[in-house]
Enzyme design. Structure first.
Site, mmCIF file in Angstrom:
data_model
loop_
_atom_site.group_PDB
_atom_site.id
_atom_site.type_symbol
_atom_site.label_atom_id
_atom_site.label_comp_id
_atom_site.label_asym_id
_atom_site.label_seq_id
_atom_site.Cartn_x
_atom_site.Cartn_y
_atom_site.Cartn_z
ATOM 1 N N GLU A 141 -6.431 6.706 4.123
ATOM 2 C CA GLU A 141 -6.635 4.726 4.280
ATOM 3 C C GLU A 141 -7.483 4.613 4.030
ATOM 4 O O GLU A 141 -8.355 4.970 3.839
ATOM 5 C CB GLU A 141 -5.955 4.604 5.809
ATOM 6 C CG GLU A 141 -6.547 3.537 6.172
ATOM 7 C CD GLU A 141 -5.635 2.565 5.512
ATOM 8 O OE1 GLU A 141 -3.892 2.524 5.673
ATOM 9 O OE2 GLU A 141 -5.808 1.239 5.434
ATOM 10 N N CYS A 238 8.191 -1.171 3.400
ATOM 11 C CA CYS A 238 9.734 -2.147 4.220
ATOM 12 C C CYS A 238 9.540 -3.228 3.640
ATOM 13 O O CYS A 238 8.810 -4.624 3.669
ATOM 14 C CB CYS A 238 8.432 -2.739 6.126
ATOM 15 S SG CYS A 238 7.209 -2.913 5.354
HETATM 16 N N1 SAM Z 1 2.919 4.120 7.415
HETATM 17 C C1 SAM Z 1 1.501 3.429 7.996
HETATM 18 C C2 SAM Z 1 2.805 3.851 9.611
HETATM 19 O O1 SAM Z 1 3.500 3.962 9.426
HETATM 20 O O2 SAM Z 1 2.088 3.698 10.788
HETATM 21 C C3 SAM Z 1 2.023 2.277 7.474
HETATM 22 C C4 SAM Z 1 1.619 1.920 6.215
HETATM 23 S S1 SAM Z 1 0.953 0.866 5.821
HETATM 24 C C5 SAM Z 1 2.778 0.201 5.030
HETATM 25 C C6 SAM Z 1 0.463 0.478 4.067
HETATM 26 C C7 SAM Z 1 -1.287 1.103 4.695
HETATM 27 O O3 SAM Z 1 -1.723 1.825 2.991
HETATM 28 C C8 SAM Z 1 -2.095 0.025 4.816
HETATM 29 O O4 SAM Z 1 -2.442 -0.143 5.960
HETATM 30 C C9 SAM Z 1 -2.873 -0.160 3.841
HETATM 31 O O5 SAM Z 1 -4.161 -0.663 4.280
HETATM 32 C C10 SAM Z 1 -3.595 1.140 3.498
HETATM 33 N N2 SAM Z 1 -3.107 1.309 1.799
HETATM 34 C C11 SAM Z 1 -2.971 0.543 0.403
HETATM 35 N N3 SAM Z 1 -3.553 0.887 -0.483
HETATM 36 C C12 SAM Z 1 -4.104 2.025 0.015
HETATM 37 C C13 SAM Z 1 -4.193 2.847 -1.704
HETATM 38 N N4 SAM Z 1 -4.248 2.825 -2.819
HETATM 39 N N5 SAM Z 1 -5.062 4.357 -0.714
HETATM 40 C C14 SAM Z 1 -4.449 4.827 0.927
HETATM 41 N N6 SAM Z 1 -4.743 3.353 1.715
HETATM 42 C C15 SAM Z 1 -3.765 2.257 0.711
#
Ligand code: SAM
Length: 302
Positions: A141, A238
């Site tokens: 994350e 989503c």
């Molecule tokens: N998979 C999670 C769940 O089921 O609870 C929800 C994930 S949410 C759709 C996307 C997440 O990816 C966010 O918390 C965001 O901060 C993180 N994120 C975005 N770009 C990222 C990156 N390049 N590397 C790691 N995390 C990232």
């Protein structure tokens, strides 16, 4: 179309799906979405959870395709978050659609699994539960506050073989390799829009979509470098927009040695679907029970 759908989103939905299906999606946005949860089998089985909720006057009904999932009747989220079984991590409040990617990932005991965009941890902890804590999960994350929340949830859910890394997954060293990868990519949230809800998420502008799709593609290409050849991963969002779904998958396949593996959706007959342009992928239609969601399984071929 229903009032309240952001204008740019409405335009994209009409262009992709046509008027009738765009209207169906808009009606899904207007529906009051049910509260749903997952019994955390690392701490309690579904039957015990159901009984404990009933003892608090909270009735639930089962979900045809997932014995650990339940639909809550007559109680909002805050009635659940005050309960002991929530505090103890025996349940996880999670949308039904978001339970589908870990089920289709199919992680096995002793596998090395990477969750590339993991906070707040719904899917990370579900993978841990589905494998009985026997898979080794690396949960990445990028956002520090969200990574702290992820650590907290992992701990509370008793997911003992999860390592949380506060990193940008795009910067992971290509020397790492994983048996399975879940990329639940950051997206516009076009599947999760809930009209009239202050918690409705989603950002819709040309600039935002351009930035997000660039990240999605970079993350998917990185995933395909980190995945062991011959192995499979899940790409999910989503969002119901092809720009974030099929177009990302299509571009990544052209750039990397990979192929789409058709999903076995035989168990998911009750899940409402939208048309997809890549056969074998899934796009869930938003309705009163489901958020809009996209899922594709991809195999690295070389
Ligand atoms: N998979 C999670 C769940 O089921 O609870 C929800 C994930 S949410 C759709 C996307 C997440 O990816 C966010 O918390 C965001 O901060 C993180 N994120 C975005 N770009 C990222 C990156 N390049 N590397 C790691 N995390 C990232």
């Amino acid at each position: 179309m229903q009032e309240g759908v952001p204008a740019y989103l409405a335009q994209l939905l009409r262009a992709q799906y046509g008027e009738e299906t765009a209207e169906r999606i808009a009606q899904g946005y207007a529906a009051q979405r049910a509260v749903t949860l997952r019994a955390n089998t690392l701490k309690a089985d579904a039957k015990t959870v159901r009984e404990k909720l009933a003892a608090q006057g909270i009735e639930t009904s089962p979900v045809a395709w997932y014995a650990d999932a339940m639909i809550v009747h007559g109680a909002r989220e805050d009635a659940l978050t005050g309960l002991d079984l929530y505090e103890r991590g025996e349940i996880y409040l999670q949308s039904l659609s978001s339970m589908i990617p870990p089920l289709l990932l199919g992680a096995q005991p002793e596998e090395n699994v990477l969750d590339m965009a993991a906070a707040p941890g719904g899917k990370t902890t579900q993978i841990a539960a589905l494998t009985g804590n026997r898979a080794m999960v690396t949960a990445c994350e990028m956002n520090k506050i969200r990574a702290d929340r992820l650590r907290y949830n992992v701990q509370r859910q008793g997911a003992t073989r999860v390592t949380v890394m506060n990193v940008d997954s795009r910067n992971l060293d290509d020397l790492f390799s994983f048996d399975r990868i879940l990329l639940d990519a950051p997206c516009s949230g076009s599947g999760t829009v809930q009209m009239g809800s202050p918690r409705s998420r989603g950002q819709f502008s040309k600039e935002f979509l351009a930035r997000t799709t660039k990240q999605q593609e970079a993350l998917l290409l990185k995933a395909l470098r980190l995945l062991r050849p011959g192995h499979e991963m899940i790409y999910s969002t989503c969002s119901v927009l092809a720009q974030e779904n099929e177009e990302i998958v299509g571009r990544a396949l052209r750039k990397a040695g990979a192929e789409v593996v058709p999903l076995d959706l035989s168990a998911f007959e009750t899940v409402p679907r939208l048309p997809v342009s890549i056969p074998g992928t899934l796009c869930v239609a938003p309705d009163a029970l489901h958020e809009g969601f996209f899922v594709a399984k991809i195999r690295r071929t070389k």
